[in-house]
Design a protein around this motif. Sequence first.
Motif, short mmCIF file in Angstrom:
data_model
loop_
_atom_site.label_atom_id
_atom_site.label_comp_id
_atom_site.label_asym_id
_atom_site.label_seq_id
_atom_site.Cartn_x
_atom_site.Cartn_y
_atom_site.Cartn_z
N ALA A 531 -87.35 -84.35 38.23
CA ALA A 531 -86.14 -83.52 38.31
C ALA A 531 -85.72 -83.05 36.92
O ALA A 531 -85.32 -81.91 36.73
N GLU A 546 -79.33 -72.15 41.45
CA GLU A 546 -79.74 -72.27 42.85
C GLU A 546 -81.26 -72.42 42.96
O GLU A 546 -81.77 -73.31 43.65
N HIS A 549 -82.30 -75.76 41.69
CA HIS A 549 -81.92 -76.80 42.64
C HIS A 549 -82.85 -76.82 43.85
O HIS A 549 -83.35 -77.88 44.27
N ASN A 550 -83.12 -75.63 44.36
CA ASN A 550 -84.00 -75.56 45.53
C ASN A 550 -85.37 -76.14 45.23
O ASN A 550 -85.94 -76.89 46.04
N LYS A 552 -86.10 -78.29 42.94
CA LYS A 552 -85.98 -79.73 42.75
C LYS A 552 -85.93 -80.47 44.09
O LYS A 552 -86.63 -81.47 44.30
N VAL A 553 -85.09 -79.94 44.99
CA VAL A 553 -84.97 -80.59 46.31
C VAL A 553 -86.30 -80.57 47.05
O VAL A 553 -86.76 -81.59 47.58
N ASP A 556 -88.67 -82.98 45.55
CA ASP A 556 -88.23 -84.33 45.91
C ASP A 556 -88.76 -84.70 47.30
O ASP A 556 -89.38 -85.75 47.50
N GLU A 557 -88.55 -83.79 48.23
CA GLU A 557 -88.98 -84.06 49.60
C GLU A 557 -90.49 -84.27 49.69
O GLU A 557 -90.98 -85.22 50.29
N VAL A 623 -86.22 -79.22 55.36
CA VAL A 623 -85.47 -78.78 54.18
C VAL A 623 -86.36 -77.94 53.27
O VAL A 623 -85.97 -76.87 52.79
N LYS A 626 -86.91 -74.52 54.53
CA LYS A 626 -85.71 -73.68 54.41
C LYS A 626 -85.49 -73.18 52.97
O LYS A 626 -84.99 -72.09 52.74
N LEU A 627 -85.87 -74.05 52.03
CA LEU A 627 -85.57 -73.70 50.64
C LEU A 627 -86.64 -72.84 49.97
O LEU A 627 -86.36 -72.11 49.02
N ARG B 19 -77.27 -89.11 42.06
CA ARG B 19 -78.30 -88.55 42.94
C ARG B 19 -78.53 -89.47 44.13
O ARG B 19 -78.71 -90.67 43.96
N TYR B 52 -76.51 -84.52 44.14
CA TYR B 52 -77.81 -84.18 44.71
C TYR B 52 -78.09 -85.07 45.92
O TYR B 52 -77.77 -86.26 45.92
N SER B 54 -81.23 -85.73 48.95
CA SER B 54 -82.50 -85.34 49.57
C SER B 54 -82.51 -85.88 51.01
O SER B 54 -81.58 -86.58 51.43
N SER B 55 -83.54 -85.54 51.73
CA SER B 55 -83.56 -85.90 53.16
C SER B 55 -83.53 -87.42 53.36
O SER B 55 -83.01 -87.91 54.37
N GLN B 86 -75.30 -77.20 50.80
CA GLN B 86 -76.42 -76.35 51.19
C GLN B 86 -77.44 -77.12 52.04
O GLN B 86 -77.88 -76.66 53.09
N ILE B 90 -78.54 -76.72 55.92
CA ILE B 90 -79.91 -76.51 56.37
C ILE B 90 -80.26 -77.42 57.57
O ILE B 90 -80.89 -76.99 58.54
N VAL B 91 -79.84 -78.67 57.46
CA VAL B 91 -80.24 -79.61 58.51
C VAL B 91 -79.21 -79.69 59.66
O VAL B 91 -79.35 -80.52 60.57
#
Lengths: 651, 111
Positions: A531, A546, A549-550, A552-553, A556-557, A623, A626-627, B19, B52, B54-55, B86, B90-91
């Motif tokens: 990150a 944005e 962030h997207n 990063k998320v 992460d996933e 997620v 979507k991102l 986070r 932050y 995450s899922s 956000q 999404i979810v």
Amino acid sequence: MTRASLFTKTLVLIVVLFGIIASGTSILSGWNLYRNLTQEYQSKGVAIAKSIADSSVELLLNADVSTIQSVVDQFTEIEGVSYVIVFDGQGEAVTHTFVPTVPGDVLELQRRTRTQAVSGAAAINDLSIEGTGDFLDVALPILAGVAGYVHVGMDRSLIRSRIWSAVATQQELMFVIFLLSVLAAYTLVNRISQPLKQLAGHAGKLATQDFSEPATGPSDIDHLPQKSHDEVGKLAESFITMEIALRQSVRELKETTAAKERIESELKIARDIQMSMVPKTFPPFPNRPEFDLYATLIPAREVGGDFYDFFFIDDNHLCFAIGDVSGKGIPAALFMAVTRTLFRTTASKVSRPDSILSLLNLEMCQNNDTCMFVTVFCAVLDIRTGEVEYSNGGHNLPYLISHGETAPLKNTGGMALGFTESVTYRTEKIVLRTGDGLFLYTDGVTEAMDEEGNQFSEPCLAEFLHQANGSSATEIIRGAVDQVKNHSGGAPQSDDITALTLKYLLTAGETTSETIVVELKNNLSEIERLARIADDFGRRHRLNAETSHNVKVALDEILTNIISYAYDDAEEHIIVVRPSLDQGKLTVEVEDDGRPFNPLNVPEPDTKQLLEVRPIGGLGIHVVRKLIDELEYRRQNDKNILTMKLKVKEA
Amino acid sequence: MDIHEERKDGFLVLGLEGRLDAVSSKMFEEKVLAVIDGGETQFVIDLSRLDYVSSAGLRVFLVASKRLTPAGGKVVLCSLQEPVKQVFDIVGFFSIFSILGSKDEALKSLG
């Protein structure tokens, strides 16, 4: 002055002089002659009368008229004697020389002079006989008038004719003298005017002479001072001296001019050298489209004390600076050259603007016997992020031109360089957004004066920069210089005019040559490290929050999935992440050597499901989908390679 | 991530800071389960300082809600930051969770 007029003047003078002399002498000598002649006539008349009287006494007493007549006739022969008349004691004319009769005037005179002559002395009277002439009548009594009287008439016309002839002779002589005088004057005037004429001719020729060359030979007036020792000779001498002095002075002038030209030519070369010390090729870095830079330096004299400079410290950092040395002209130019050289040397040793100024200041303070100083503004731009770190050493603060706002940068408080070694230079930071510009300048811009001494001033500059927002660096500089020149009008430039503009042009997500490979271990704690790397990447490439962030998320996933589920063993594995930018599109590849897994095959969860029936997991991939705009998966060389593509939005 | 715990108006408020990802979600899950096991049926989770999520973190909210709802309990979330909002969006969490703008509102909804 010409000979003719000189001679004419002399001639007029001679004529007047001779006129006065001639008439004067004529009158004087005529009068003298008249008096002498009259006296001579009188005495002559008296003598004749006496002689007649003496010789006539006896004869009269004896009345011997015929003898008296012969005596009388004798005397009429004498020059000047016009008539003789003898009267007896009764006043009767005894004998006379008149033909035919004695004029009444004579008889009348006899009657008047009878009493007069009684004394025995001669009576002299002027007598004018009509029709005969003018006479000098000498009457003498004979025997005191007892015996009678004798009258002798002397002719006056004879006196007149003698006077006239004498005057005529004198006038003839005078005329000859006059002619001789005119001749002499002519010769003299000629002698005087001849050298004058020569001088005049010489003076006329002087005007066309080339005095820068030595005289070609002896001049035509060189002999004049020896020849004539008068005023003309002196004049000629003055002429010769003047000509020598003229040649000398022209020669000196020529030498001075030549020396001046030499200095000017040296100054021109010095200017070229000085100009070659500041970068002058624009655009300076054609292969670096991230910024636009233009600068100009217009010295007030041939050489000046301003400078600007810019160069890359490394691939990503551009150092740029502007400076102004105290004073103007050659001393300032020399100090500028020293400063500029030391600046480059210093910047090669240290790369922070405050360190550069501190080190430069130390160098400048050493051996600064002339006590000159220099103001310097120095900044370093990180090309990748637009971040500018700057430090100021007493210089005019540059203007930040940013999206419709124009304001000077915040000061860092440093002092001009060269004063004292104990100065601390600090830095400030700003971040340039795309299109932002920095305008660096010297006080020659804001202090440029018009003919009334009014300065261009900072508000005017700020107003111009505000209007120029959106122009290129070149347009801003040229516009500013035009503004300053318009303001100055005909007033001479009072100080060097120097300005540098840097516009930051890098737009988010532009292609980078940078290749980043991030290697992660299969440990969940690595996600936070990733990150941070992603944040840094986003900042450097000016990705907006944005987008960062997207990504990063999403990472992460993906990473959580891989670390949690991809490995069947407990060994350490390496997961490789490769971000890159290309034409506004961010691509991130994630590569792992875990078991085959295509996230694209995971069914979409129903996000409308009620809580009671929703599964706990399965949201991560959703997620990510979507991102991220595009997702691609491939299995290659026993590795899962997931490619994420995302359209970049500008910060 | 840090979890701050406070009691206000008689309700437990869990404040998350930092986070909430795969690593920290484990701790968070343990905490939530411990709270529920401890007998709390209604409590607030304050996300004002959560940067932050995450899922993995989302999972915990689902777990908590699933445990509480059948027993008539309720968890209320409040003060979501934009990035968190956000992801929640999404979810589809806004439709299944009680999410409010501020802690006071959240407490009021419980009272």
